[in-house]
Scaffold this motif. Structure first.
Motif, mmCIF file in Angstrom:
data_model
loop_
_atom_site.group_PDB
_atom_site.id
_atom_site.type_symbol
_atom_site.label_atom_id
_atom_site.label_comp_id
_atom_site.label_asym_id
_atom_site.label_seq_id
_atom_site.Cartn_x
_atom_site.Cartn_y
_atom_site.Cartn_z
ATOM 1 N N ALA A 56 -1.953 4.500 7.393
ATOM 2 C CA ALA A 56 -2.239 5.471 6.867
ATOM 3 C C ALA A 56 -3.074 6.381 7.874
ATOM 4 N N VAL A 57 -4.074 5.838 8.496
ATOM 5 C CA VAL A 57 -5.044 6.738 9.375
ATOM 6 C C VAL A 57 -4.017 7.096 10.894
ATOM 7 N N ASN A 58 -3.234 6.182 10.923
ATOM 8 C CA ASN A 58 -2.661 6.137 12.079
ATOM 9 C C ASN A 58 -0.952 6.112 12.039
ATOM 10 N N GLU A 59 -0.542 7.534 11.858
ATOM 11 C CA GLU A 59 0.861 7.606 11.367
ATOM 12 C C GLU A 59 1.791 7.152 12.242
ATOM 13 N N LYS A 60 1.118 7.244 13.679
ATOM 14 C CA LYS A 60 2.306 6.744 14.785
ATOM 15 C C LYS A 60 2.691 5.224 14.501
ATOM 16 N N LEU A 61 1.964 4.706 14.192
ATOM 17 C CA LEU A 61 2.326 3.165 13.940
ATOM 18 C C LEU A 61 3.457 2.916 12.977
ATOM 19 N N GLY A 62 3.439 3.523 12.018
ATOM 20 C CA GLY A 62 4.757 3.320 11.214
ATOM 21 C C GLY A 62 5.231 4.271 10.153
ATOM 22 N N GLY A 63 4.878 5.522 10.345
ATOM 23 C CA GLY A 63 5.074 6.418 9.437
ATOM 24 C C GLY A 63 4.013 6.653 8.274
ATOM 25 N N PRO A 64 3.959 7.730 7.493
ATOM 26 C CA PRO A 64 3.015 8.023 6.595
ATOM 27 C C PRO A 64 2.839 7.082 5.610
ATOM 28 N N VAL A 65 1.816 7.056 4.803
ATOM 29 C CA VAL A 65 1.715 6.367 3.713
ATOM 30 C C VAL A 65 1.658 7.271 2.414
ATOM 31 N N HIS A 66 2.361 7.194 1.258
ATOM 32 C CA HIS A 66 2.270 7.890 0.221
ATOM 33 C C HIS A 66 1.972 7.115 -1.031
ATOM 34 N N GLY A 67 1.575 7.820 -1.946
ATOM 35 C CA GLY A 67 0.946 7.074 -3.074
ATOM 36 C C GLY A 67 1.713 7.624 -4.381
ATOM 37 N N VAL A 68 2.417 6.846 -5.399
ATOM 38 C CA VAL A 68 2.922 7.367 -6.828
ATOM 39 C C VAL A 68 1.896 7.085 -7.809
ATOM 40 N N ILE A 69 1.486 8.108 -8.388
ATOM 41 C CA ILE A 69 0.625 7.910 -9.138
ATOM 42 C C ILE A 69 1.478 7.678 -10.739
ATOM 43 N N PHE A 70 1.077 6.449 -11.209
ATOM 44 C CA PHE A 70 1.767 5.696 -12.230
ATOM 45 C C PHE A 70 1.134 6.094 -13.542
ATOM 46 N N SER A 71 1.581 6.450 -14.339
ATOM 47 C CA SER A 71 1.116 6.584 -15.910
ATOM 48 C C SER A 71 1.636 5.738 -17.109
ATOM 49 N N GLY A 72 2.702 4.966 -16.585
ATOM 50 C CA GLY A 72 3.469 4.231 -17.646
ATOM 51 C C GLY A 72 2.467 3.051 -17.937
ATOM 52 N N ARG A 73 3.202 2.104 -18.371
ATOM 53 C CA ARG A 73 2.351 1.078 -19.079
ATOM 54 C C ARG A 73 2.400 -0.412 -17.707
ATOM 55 N N ARG A 74 1.242 -0.773 -17.711
ATOM 56 C CA ARG A 74 1.119 -1.882 -16.813
ATOM 57 C C ARG A 74 0.363 -2.936 -17.717
ATOM 58 N N TYR A 75 0.670 -4.233 -17.366
ATOM 59 C CA TYR A 75 -0.073 -5.236 -17.869
ATOM 60 C C TYR A 75 -0.660 -6.145 -16.962
ATOM 61 N N ASP A 76 -1.796 -6.355 -17.113
ATOM 62 C CA ASP A 76 -2.415 -7.406 -16.161
ATOM 63 C C ASP A 76 -2.389 -8.772 -16.872
#
Ligand code: G1P
Length: 300
Positions: free
Chosen positions: A240-260
């Protein structure tokens, strides 16, 4: 829209100490959620997302995982003789899910180390990591969304969920920047399990990752971090901090159902919730549950 990502990696080498003594001789991934082991939900999610090549990272004491996804000739013959068509189909279906491979982690040196053991199998391809303790509801196509974000921006994509302050120290936490889409963010920084005072946000990493293969080079050099373990979060931070290494890092904000399913109480909640939704037993179970809860009132 098809995706060009086909490989899934599922770390399953943990000792499962939170569930001892149940996990003394069976892997925690085999604990049933109603009548299906937790790991099967995760493998099925991967297959649904088009990931036809699944690698399970296992370790000592994990033979039951391989047996579960393999043919069970005697059992199949018995069910066939009995004419139990439904159970036979359920048993056979498991072996027809997709190509499932296994590699052993050896020393359990952390999640980052587990993912690094997948390097040879994955090669130089974008791949997906699914953590077995997190189940995502079947209706929520989180992986599909993440693969679409990967297609649009390249690089890596992580899944985030907003958590209350009291839970921040249990997760990797992201510092994020908005994009044009409300549920997609750019990752600026990541920190593994910070104290709430030091946390950059309340956006917690949940157990689904689309990773650029550049992660392997980074993981090779990643030093032990939080808890003395090689942390996947630390390696993704490098990307994430060094985009040259392997491209950007994005996040998908999930608001569905997750079970732990990672600790006893949330495991029980998951079993109750999924059991109550089942077409076959949900009605009977829910009726009992309401009665049970009614009787509890005033007792606690
Ligand atoms: C792992 C990761 C953490 C992430 C979490 C999601 O932690 O290290 O960054 O937030 O999974 O479940 P674990 O729960 O294995 O301690």
């Amino acid at each position: 829209m098809g995706s060009s990502v086909f490989k899934a990696v599922i770390p399953a080498a943990g000792l499962g100490t939170r569930f001892l003594p149940a996990t003394k001789s069976i892997p925690k991934e085999m604990l049933p959620i109603v009548d299906k082991p937790a790991i099967q939900y995760v493998v099925e999610e991967a297959i649904r997302a088009g990931l036809s090549d699944v690698l399970l990272i296992t370790g000592r004491n994990k033979g039951a995982l391989e047996d579960h996804f393999d043919r069970a000739i005697e059992l199949e013959a018995t069910l066939e003789n009995r004419g139990d068509v439904e159970k036979l189909a359920a048993v056979k279906q498991i072996t027809e899910l997709g190509k499932i491979h296994y590699v052993r982690q050896g020393d359990p040196l952390g999640l980052g180390h587990a993912v690094l053991t997948a390097a040879n199998h994955v090669g130089y391809e974008t791949f997906v990591v699914l953590l077995g303790d997190d189940l995502i509801a079947e209706q929520d196509n989180l992986l599909g969304e993440m693969l679409d974000v990967h297609k649009k921006f390249g690089g890596s994509v992580i899944a985030l969920m907003e958590v209350p302050d009291s839970q921040v120290s249990l997760y990797g936490i992201a510092s994020v920047k908005k994009t044009d889409s409300p549920n997609i963010v750019e990752i600026l920084d990541l920190v593994e399990k910070p104290n709430v005072e030091n946390a950059p946000s309340n956006f917690a990493i949940i157990g689904r990752y689309v990773l650029d293969p550049a992660i392997f080079k980074v993981l090779e050099k990643t030093q032990a971090g939080r808890g003395g373990e090689i942390q996947l979060t630390d390696a993704i931070r490098e990307l994430a901090v060094n985009e040259k290494l392997g491209g950007p890092v994005h996040g998908v904000i999930f608001s569905g159902r997750r079970y732990d399913t990672g600790d006893r109480v949330s495991y029980l909640k998951t079993v109750v919730e999924l059991a109550s939704e089942r077409a076959d037993i949900g009605g009977e179970f829910t009726m009992w549950l309401k009665n049970f809860v009614g009787n509890l009132n005033g007792k606690r």
